[in-house]
Design a protein around this motif. Sequence first.
Motif, PDB file in Angstrom:
ATOM      1  N   ARG A 249       0.836  -1.192   0.000  1.00 34.54           N
ATOM      2  CA  ARG A 249       0.000   0.000   0.000  1.00 34.54           C
ATOM      3  C   ARG A 249       0.877   1.250   0.000  1.00 34.54           C
ATOM      4  NH1 ARG A 249      -2.720  -3.326  -1.346  1.00 34.54           N
ATOM      5  NH2 ARG A 249      -4.782  -4.014  -0.618  1.00 34.54           N
ATOM      6  N   LEU A 250       0.469   2.228  -0.775  1.00 34.87           N
ATOM      7  CA  LEU A 250       1.143   3.517  -0.808  1.00 34.87           C
ATOM      8  C   LEU A 250       0.188   4.555  -0.251  1.00 34.87           C
ATOM      9  CD1 LEU A 250       3.502   5.359  -1.711  1.00 34.87           C
ATOM     10  CD2 LEU A 250       2.357   5.548  -3.938  1.00 34.87           C
ATOM     11  N   VAL A 251       0.623   5.273   0.771  1.00 35.10           N
ATOM     12  CA  VAL A 251      -0.213   6.277   1.430  1.00 35.10           C
ATOM     13  C   VAL A 251       0.384   7.651   1.180  1.00 35.10           C
ATOM     14  CG1 VAL A 251      -1.241   7.026   3.601  1.00 35.10           C
ATOM     15  CG2 VAL A 251      -0.799   4.589   3.214  1.00 35.10           C
ATOM     16  N   GLU A 252      -0.430   8.547   0.646  1.00 36.34           N
ATOM     17  CA  GLU A 252      -0.029   9.938   0.422  1.00 36.34           C
ATOM     18  C   GLU A 252      -0.737  10.807   1.448  1.00 36.34           C
ATOM     19  OE1 GLU A 252      -0.283  13.400  -3.075  1.00 36.34           O
ATOM     20  OE2 GLU A 252      -1.263  11.447  -3.338  1.00 36.34           O
ATOM     21  N   MET A 253       0.022  11.650   2.156  1.00 34.23           N
ATOM     22  CA  MET A 253      -0.535  12.468   3.233  1.00 34.23           C
ATOM     23  C   MET A 253      -0.309  13.943   2.942  1.00 34.23           C
ATOM     24  SD  MET A 253       0.707   9.962   6.316  1.00 34.23           S
ATOM     25  CE  MET A 253       2.168   9.472   5.382  1.00 34.23           C
ATOM     26  N   GLN A 254      -1.391  14.717   2.984  1.00 34.77           N
ATOM     27  CA  GLN A 254      -1.328  16.131   2.636  1.00 34.77           C
ATOM     28  C   GLN A 254      -1.931  16.997   3.737  1.00 34.77           C
ATOM     29  OE1 GLN A 254      -3.234  16.910  -1.110  1.00 34.77           O
ATOM     30  NE2 GLN A 254      -1.874  15.589  -2.295  1.00 34.77           N
ATOM     31  N   GLU A 255      -1.541  18.268   3.728  1.00 37.19           N
ATOM     32  CA  GLU A 255      -2.092  19.319   4.593  1.00 37.19           C
ATOM     33  C   GLU A 255      -1.990  18.959   6.077  1.00 37.19           C
ATOM     34  OE1 GLU A 255      -5.940  20.672   3.396  1.00 37.19           O
ATOM     35  OE2 GLU A 255      -5.426  20.680   1.261  1.00 37.19           O
ATOM     36  N   PRO A 256      -0.779  18.901   6.604  1.00 33.31           N
ATOM     37  CA  PRO A 256      -0.639  18.617   8.034  1.00 33.31           C
ATOM     38  C   PRO A 256      -1.241  19.720   8.896  1.00 33.31           C
ATOM     39  CG  PRO A 256       1.454  19.305   7.069  1.00 33.31           C
ATOM     40  CD  PRO A 256       0.517  19.106   5.934  1.00 33.31           C
ATOM     41  N   VAL A 257      -1.915  19.308   9.958  1.00 27.28           N
ATOM     42  CA  VAL A 257      -2.523  20.247  10.899  1.00 27.28           C
ATOM     43  C   VAL A 257      -2.141  19.825  12.317  1.00 27.28           C
ATOM     44  CG1 VAL A 257      -4.473  20.827   9.399  1.00 27.28           C
ATOM     45  CG2 VAL A 257      -4.666  18.880  10.953  1.00 27.28           C
ATOM     46  N   ASP A 258      -2.207  20.784  13.233  1.00 31.61           N
ATOM     47  CA  ASP A 258      -1.889  20.501  14.629  1.00 31.61           C
ATOM     48  C   ASP A 258      -3.076  19.826  15.297  1.00 31.61           C
ATOM     49  OD1 ASP A 258       0.335  21.876  13.931  1.00 31.61           O
ATOM     50  OD2 ASP A 258      -0.018  23.610  15.239  1.00 31.61           O
ATOM     51  N   THR A 259      -2.813  18.665  15.893  1.00 31.58           N
ATOM     52  CA  THR A 259      -3.875  17.904  16.556  1.00 31.58           C
ATOM     53  C   THR A 259      -3.373  17.410  17.898  1.00 31.58           C
ATOM     54  OG1 THR A 259      -4.664  17.130  14.384  1.00 31.58           O
ATOM     55  CG2 THR A 259      -5.516  15.990  16.332  1.00 31.58           C
ATOM     56  N   GLN A 260      -3.703  18.132  18.953  1.00 31.53           N
ATOM     57  CA  GLN A 260      -3.362  17.725  20.319  1.00 31.53           C
ATOM     58  C   GLN A 260      -1.880  17.376  20.459  1.00 31.53           C
ATOM     59  OE1 GLN A 260      -6.618  14.926  19.852  1.00 31.53           O
ATOM     60  NE2 GLN A 260      -7.414  15.545  21.853  1.00 31.53           N
ATOM     61  N   ARG A 266      -4.685  16.250   6.969  1.00 32.44           N
ATOM     62  CA  ARG A 266      -6.106  16.517   6.751  1.00 32.44           C
ATOM     63  C   ARG A 266      -6.637  15.660   5.590  1.00 32.44           C
ATOM     64  NH1 ARG A 266      -8.963  21.025   8.243  1.00 32.44           N
ATOM     65  NH2 ARG A 266      -7.033  22.192   8.568  1.00 32.44           N
ATOM     66  N   LYS A 267      -5.739  15.330   4.649  1.00 32.81           N
ATOM     67  CA  LYS A 267      -6.120  14.524   3.493  1.00 32.81           C
ATOM     68  C   LYS A 267      -5.204  13.311   3.390  1.00 32.81           C
ATOM     69  CE  LYS A 267      -7.715  18.507   0.778  1.00 32.81           C
ATOM     70  NZ  LYS A 267      -7.523  19.272  -0.488  1.00 32.81           N
ATOM     71  N   ILE A 268      -5.801  12.145   3.135  1.00 34.50           N
ATOM     72  CA  ILE A 268      -5.056  10.894   2.998  1.00 34.50           C
ATOM     73  C   ILE A 268      -5.541  10.194   1.733  1.00 34.50           C
ATOM     74  CG2 ILE A 268      -4.456   8.686   4.074  1.00 34.50           C
ATOM     75  CD1 ILE A 268      -5.297   9.933   6.775  1.00 34.50           C
ATOM     76  N   PHE A 269      -4.593   9.827   0.871  1.00 35.94           N
ATOM     77  CA  PHE A 269      -4.917   9.115  -0.360  1.00 35.94           C
ATOM     78  C   PHE A 269      -4.197   7.765  -0.332  1.00 35.94           C
ATOM     79  CE2 PHE A 269      -4.896  13.675  -1.194  1.00 35.94           C
ATOM     80  CZ  PHE A 269      -6.195  13.867  -1.644  1.00 35.94           C
ATOM     81  N   VAL A 270      -4.940   6.716  -0.577  1.00 35.09           N
ATOM     82  CA  VAL A 270      -4.392   5.364  -0.465  1.00 35.09           C
ATOM     83  C   VAL A 270      -4.416   4.677  -1.821  1.00 35.09           C
ATOM     84  CG1 VAL A 270      -4.546   3.160   0.727  1.00 35.09           C
ATOM     85  CG2 VAL A 270      -5.222   5.255   1.911  1.00 35.09           C
ATOM     86  N   TYR A 271      -3.238   4.218  -2.246  1.00 39.00           N
ATOM     87  CA  TYR A 271      -3.078   3.549  -3.533  1.00 39.00           C
ATOM     88  C   TYR A 271      -2.875   2.055  -3.299  1.00 39.00           C
ATOM     89  CZ  TYR A 271      -2.046   8.290  -5.207  1.00 39.00           C
ATOM     90  OH  TYR A 271      -2.105   9.633  -5.499  1.00 39.00           O
ATOM     91  N   SER A 272      -3.559   1.236  -4.097  1.00 35.98           N
ATOM     92  CA  SER A 272      -3.423  -0.215  -4.039  1.00 35.98           C
ATOM     93  C   SER A 272      -2.836  -0.725  -5.349  1.00 35.98           C
ATOM     94  CB  SER A 272      -4.787  -0.875  -3.795  1.00 35.98           C
ATOM     95  OG  SER A 272      -5.353  -0.427  -2.581  1.00 35.98           O
ATOM     96  N   ALA A 283      -2.362   1.205  -8.912  1.00 37.67           N
ATOM     97  CA  ALA A 283      -3.441   1.811  -9.687  1.00 37.67           C
ATOM     98  C   ALA A 283      -3.482   3.309  -9.406  1.00 37.67           C
ATOM     99  CB  ALA A 283      -4.773   1.166  -9.321  1.00 37.67           C
ATOM    100  N   VAL A 284      -3.733   4.096 -10.455  1.00 35.14           N
ATOM    101  CA  VAL A 284      -3.825   5.546 -10.348  1.00 35.14           C
ATOM    102  C   VAL A 284      -5.102   5.991 -11.042  1.00 35.14           C
ATOM    103  CG1 VAL A 284      -2.740   7.735 -10.972  1.00 35.14           C
ATOM    104  CG2 VAL A 284      -1.319   5.804 -10.275  1.00 35.14           C
ATOM    105  N   PRO A 285      -5.901   6.887 -10.429  1.00 35.85           N
ATOM    106  CA  PRO A 285      -5.652   7.590  -9.176  1.00 35.85           C
ATOM    107  C   PRO A 285      -5.841   6.689  -7.962  1.00 35.85           C
ATOM    108  CG  PRO A 285      -7.835   8.151  -9.987  1.00 35.85           C
ATOM    109  CD  PRO A 285      -7.185   7.309 -11.056  1.00 35.85           C
ATOM    110  N   ALA A 286      -5.721   7.275  -6.790  1.00 35.86           N
ATOM    111  CA  ALA A 286      -5.850   6.516  -5.547  1.00 35.86           C
ATOM    112  C   ALA A 286      -7.204   5.830  -5.467  1.00 35.86           C
ATOM    113  CB  ALA A 286      -5.657   7.442  -4.343  1.00 35.86           C
ATOM    114  N   GLY A 287      -7.231   4.666  -4.857  1.00 36.88           N
ATOM    115  CA  GLY A 287      -8.483   3.946  -4.694  1.00 36.88           C
ATOM    116  C   GLY A 287      -9.340   4.475  -3.563  1.00 36.88           C
TER     117      GLY A 287
END
Length: 312
Positions: A249-260, A266-272, A283-287
């Motif tokens: 699995r490939l995980v793309e993580m965008q827009e980090p925010v402060d959480t406790q 804030r956004k997570i895209f997961v590719y299979s 596969a592209v785009p993310a599933g």
Amino acid sequence: MLQIPLFLLLALAQQKPPEAPPPLPGGTTSSGAPAASTLKPGELPAAASPEARAAWERVCAASVVAGTQRVPVDSFELLLDVRYRGDRASSDVGEARYRFKKPALVRVRTTAGKKEVGRGAAGDWLHDDARQETVLTSVGREYAEDRRQLDEWSGVGQNFVALTDPRALRIGALEVLKAAPASIPQRLAKRAGELSWLCVRSPDFRLLGANPASGIFRASLGFDPKSGWVELALVEEDVADAVLRPTARLVEMQEPVDTQGFRTPRKIFVYSVAEGRAPAAFAVPAGMDLFVTSANLRANLAPKDFDPPPAR
């Protein structure tokens, strides 16, 4: 059976992947990493180079808000907006409430479906609001798919904790990669080439359908060389070759925010891995697109919070 596409974060491929080689004598795996049973949280392997140690410290520092004291994540609750892309159709799943407690308790509810599944101390269960009915699913061939989905959801929680709180990982091996993994899809290749890369071998990641005898998984982490924020995470079985397996699995993580006190995406895209493609490729785009609308990393959940709703 409750169908919540959230499980596709770590969905089981249609074919069984090759098993990882067993540990070698002396408590090491075929990759040279120590066996999972010998590792302790937060300890870096003695063989890690000064360069790898420095890079790891940058990644860990970027996972927390500057000036705050890190408190390990034991349980969390997320509200997610979910979009799923299948081979033939896409769907907006809507809001899902997802709760998790280490090591593997999980509870997932969709607002639209008004159904809920959970794995608690007493076992697995499914609840249907419309029927006011709760079914125990821990045993029985007819509930095999429900148990598999709960395995997947439990793995989602373990991977989320691992990427949110990397300093708590048990690490068998740590090394700097000279370049991004070759399996990164072309769509992300330009950005991947701008990132710095670390390879982390740990038993604290999870991939459904993979059950290596060593208990170790391999995560290639692509992080911004300026901020240290991990943008891409490729999680695979820890095997000797570099062949892309269906469980990866490939995980793309965008827009980090402060959480406790932590930095969370804030956004997570997961590719299979695309089914039936040769050679294997993502596969592209993310599933799966996940939009985190709220996150509570200090949920203070107890085991009883994962019991099924009381009968009426």
